[in-house]
Write an enzyme that holds these catalytic residues in place. Structure first.
Site, PDB file in Angstrom:
ATOM      1  N   HIS A  72       0.846  -1.188   0.000  1.00  0.00           N
ATOM      2  CA  HIS A  72       0.000   0.000   0.000  1.00  0.00           C
ATOM      3  C   HIS A  72       0.882   1.239   0.000  1.00  0.00           C
ATOM      4  O   HIS A  72       1.790   1.360   0.824  1.00  0.00           O
ATOM      5  CB  HIS A  72      -0.909   0.022   1.231  1.00  0.00           C
ATOM      6  CG  HIS A  72      -2.106  -0.873   1.094  1.00  0.00           C
ATOM      7  ND1 HIS A  72      -3.230  -0.734   1.874  1.00  0.00           N
ATOM      8  CD2 HIS A  72      -2.360  -1.906   0.258  1.00  0.00           C
ATOM      9  CE1 HIS A  72      -4.130  -1.655   1.537  1.00  0.00           C
ATOM     10  NE2 HIS A  72      -3.608  -2.377   0.568  1.00  0.00           N
ATOM     11  N   TYR A 201      -9.440   5.840   6.867  1.00  0.00           N
ATOM     12  CA  TYR A 201      -9.637   6.297   8.243  1.00  0.00           C
ATOM     13  C   TYR A 201     -10.692   7.396   8.214  1.00  0.00           C
ATOM     14  O   TYR A 201     -10.492   8.433   7.568  1.00  0.00           O
ATOM     15  CB  TYR A 201      -8.330   6.849   8.821  1.00  0.00           C
ATOM     16  CG  TYR A 201      -7.293   5.802   9.148  1.00  0.00           C
ATOM     17  CD1 TYR A 201      -7.057   5.438  10.470  1.00  0.00           C
ATOM     18  CD2 TYR A 201      -6.531   5.188   8.161  1.00  0.00           C
ATOM     19  CE1 TYR A 201      -6.095   4.486  10.797  1.00  0.00           C
ATOM     20  CE2 TYR A 201      -5.568   4.230   8.472  1.00  0.00           C
ATOM     21  CZ  TYR A 201      -5.363   3.887   9.791  1.00  0.00           C
ATOM     22  OH  TYR A 201      -4.413   2.940  10.108  1.00  0.00           O
ATOM     23  N   PRO A 295      -4.496   0.697  18.433  1.00  0.00           N
ATOM     24  CA  PRO A 295      -4.191   0.205  17.088  1.00  0.00           C
ATOM     25  C   PRO A 295      -4.337   1.245  15.979  1.00  0.00           C
ATOM     26  O   PRO A 295      -4.019   0.947  14.825  1.00  0.00           O
ATOM     27  CB  PRO A 295      -5.200  -0.929  16.901  1.00  0.00           C
ATOM     28  CG  PRO A 295      -6.344  -0.561  17.787  1.00  0.00           C
ATOM     29  CD  PRO A 295      -5.728   0.121  18.975  1.00  0.00           C
ATOM     30  N   LYS A 299       0.987   0.340  14.959  1.00  0.00           N
ATOM     31  CA  LYS A 299       2.351   0.314  15.455  1.00  0.00           C
ATOM     32  C   LYS A 299       2.711  -0.902  16.303  1.00  0.00           C
ATOM     33  O   LYS A 299       3.896  -1.150  16.544  1.00  0.00           O
ATOM     34  CB  LYS A 299       2.620   1.576  16.289  1.00  0.00           C
ATOM     35  CG  LYS A 299       2.684   2.836  15.464  1.00  0.00           C
ATOM     36  CD  LYS A 299       3.956   2.902  14.654  1.00  0.00           C
ATOM     37  CE  LYS A 299       3.825   3.789  13.436  1.00  0.00           C
ATOM     38  NZ  LYS A 299       3.687   3.093  12.195  1.00  0.00           N
ATOM     39  N   TYR A 387       3.751   6.876   9.967  1.00  0.00           N
ATOM     40  CA  TYR A 387       2.932   5.702   9.610  1.00  0.00           C
ATOM     41  C   TYR A 387       3.764   4.656   8.861  1.00  0.00           C
ATOM     42  O   TYR A 387       3.715   3.464   9.188  1.00  0.00           O
ATOM     43  CB  TYR A 387       1.745   6.143   8.746  1.00  0.00           C
ATOM     44  CG  TYR A 387       0.635   5.111   8.650  1.00  0.00           C
ATOM     45  CD1 TYR A 387      -0.514   5.259   9.402  1.00  0.00           C
ATOM     46  CD2 TYR A 387       0.749   4.006   7.814  1.00  0.00           C
ATOM     47  CE1 TYR A 387      -1.534   4.315   9.332  1.00  0.00           C
ATOM     48  CE2 TYR A 387      -0.252   3.070   7.742  1.00  0.00           C
ATOM     49  CZ  TYR A 387      -1.408   3.221   8.503  1.00  0.00           C
ATOM     50  OH  TYR A 387      -2.409   2.279   8.428  1.00  0.00           O
TER      51      TYR A 387
END
Length: 394
Positions: A72, A201, A295, A299, A387
């Site tokens: 991704h 998100y 979550p 991480k 990220y």
């Protein structure tokens, strides 16, 4: 038995450490309290940072990941009726992430451990770690109906938040930092094709939502719910309807998820936790034994991988030169990365979730922060770098 490094816990952290030590010519024994079937089916994280992907490949555990995993190059943020994509490679100088479930990482590492003849004992319940501050700490465990001992030059606790290794660090020298969040995630696995190419998100007035996946045919989806929620109170139809509502945007109000059979449904509480130090004597803590993150920032597994990579380098230094400098520096160095990941996970969580009885002022602050990320390359790059993953060592 005696071994150089006794590893408590046969999850991804313990197994990866065993693999890295094997490749460096260092013997180890892995003790796992559960049976193999349970360990290989234990559902956890599915997002691998660039550094985790790189180390799995270097360790010889990347073949199936590269075939079946899903690279991704970004994520999508949905908020205030808008949708904004973050392009990770463009923002980070080429770094990205991989969707590859923890269950599959564990299967790959178990297969390698057993194929190479490494000692991996399932159903081996560790009851105590003794003599942490001596030259030969002892791990007491029960296996095949018998009480047994494993003496070690060093012990690494990869046995999670509820494991026994952390108790080897005396309370007199141990400091705990913790936050419990006033909401949970209702998560489902569904036999449904993801109609999105990357994770979504969503910030919504009714609560956070996350669209993820486990494969091209299996969706992994989450809804923010109050603490104490009973999954049985949420019918499959209610879950799908709520997900569609929270992912809706003004540009595409008719956007819908593809629905399918829900095969798993559970509620996940949210918390942050750090134990300091991550070393006492010859006992070291890694992964969830030392730290927990919510979550939202993806991480948990990646922090564990970073811990054991640092430990493997330290044990390799000891093995090849006799130097203990990296072992001595482990706790302080690991905690610097841990706290950065804790902060990022806290930021993602508090920016995207709604507090109970949240005021309009708080909501407008969240929207302002998300708008800043969508309109500023610098703000977007800060999120993308965290990220996709900061360097494991250094």
């Amino acid at each position: 038995m005696h071994t150089t490094v006794g590893i408590i816990g046969g999850g991804p952290a313990g197994l990866l450490l065993a693999r890295l030590l094997h490749n460096a010519g260092i013997d180890s024994v892995v003790l796992e309290s559960r049976d193999r079937a349970y360990v290989e089916q234990r559902q956890r994280a599915g997002i691998l940072e660039q550094g985790t992907v790189d180390i799995l490949r270097a360790a010889g555990a990347g073949a199936r990941m590269d075939t079946e995993g899903m690279p991704h190059d970004g994520i999508e943020l949905r908020f205030d009726g808008r949708a904004h994509r973050l392009d990770f490679p463009a923002l980070t100088g080429g770094r990205s992430v991989m969707v590859y479930a923890q269950t599959e990482v564990v299967k790959d590492l178990i297969a390698l451990q057993l194929a190479d003849g490494g000692t991996l004992l399932f159903d081996a319940e560790v009851t105590a770690v003794e003599g942490a501050d001596t030259e030969r700490p002892t791990v007491r465990y029960r296996h095949d109906g018998q009480d047994k001992t494993l003496t070690c030059d060093y012990v690494v606790g990869c046995d999670g938040f509820h494991g026994v290794a952390r108790n080897a660090v005396p309370e007199s020298v141990r400091t705990t930092y913790e936050r419990t969040y006033p909401y949970s995630w209702l998560g489902i696995l569904a036999d449904a094709r993801p109609v999105y190419d990357e994770l979504i998100y969503a910030h919504h007035e009714r609560g956070f939502a996350l669209a993820s996946m486990r494969s091209p045919t299996v969706s992994r989806l989450y809804l923010q719910v109050p603490n104490g929620t009973d999954p049985a109170d949420w019918s499959d139809e209610r879950i799908w309807d709520e997900l569609d509502a929270r992912f809706a945007t003004d540009a595409d109000p008719g956007w819908k998820l593809e629905r399918g059979t829900v095969t798993s449904k559970s509620v996940l509480p949210m918390r942050s936790h750090v134990t300091e130090p991550m070393r006492y004597g010859r006992v070291f803590l890694a992964g969830d034994a030392a730290h927990i993150v919510p979550p939202t920032g993806a991480k948990g597994l990646n922090l564990a991988a970073a811990d054991v990579v640092r430990l493997a380098e330290a044990f390799t230094r000891l093995h090849t030169t006799g130097g203990t400098d990296l072992l001595d520096a482990y706790s302080d160095a690991a905690l610097r990365r841990v706290w950065r990941a804790e902060h990022f996970s806290y930021f993602m969580t508090t920016t995207l979730h709604s507090e109970p009885e949240q005021s309009p002022f708080q909501t407008r602050l969240q929207i302002s922060q998300l708008d800043r990320i969508a309109s500023s390359e610098h703000a977007a790059a800060e999120l993308a770098e965290n990220y996709a993953g900061l360097p494991f060592t250094g």
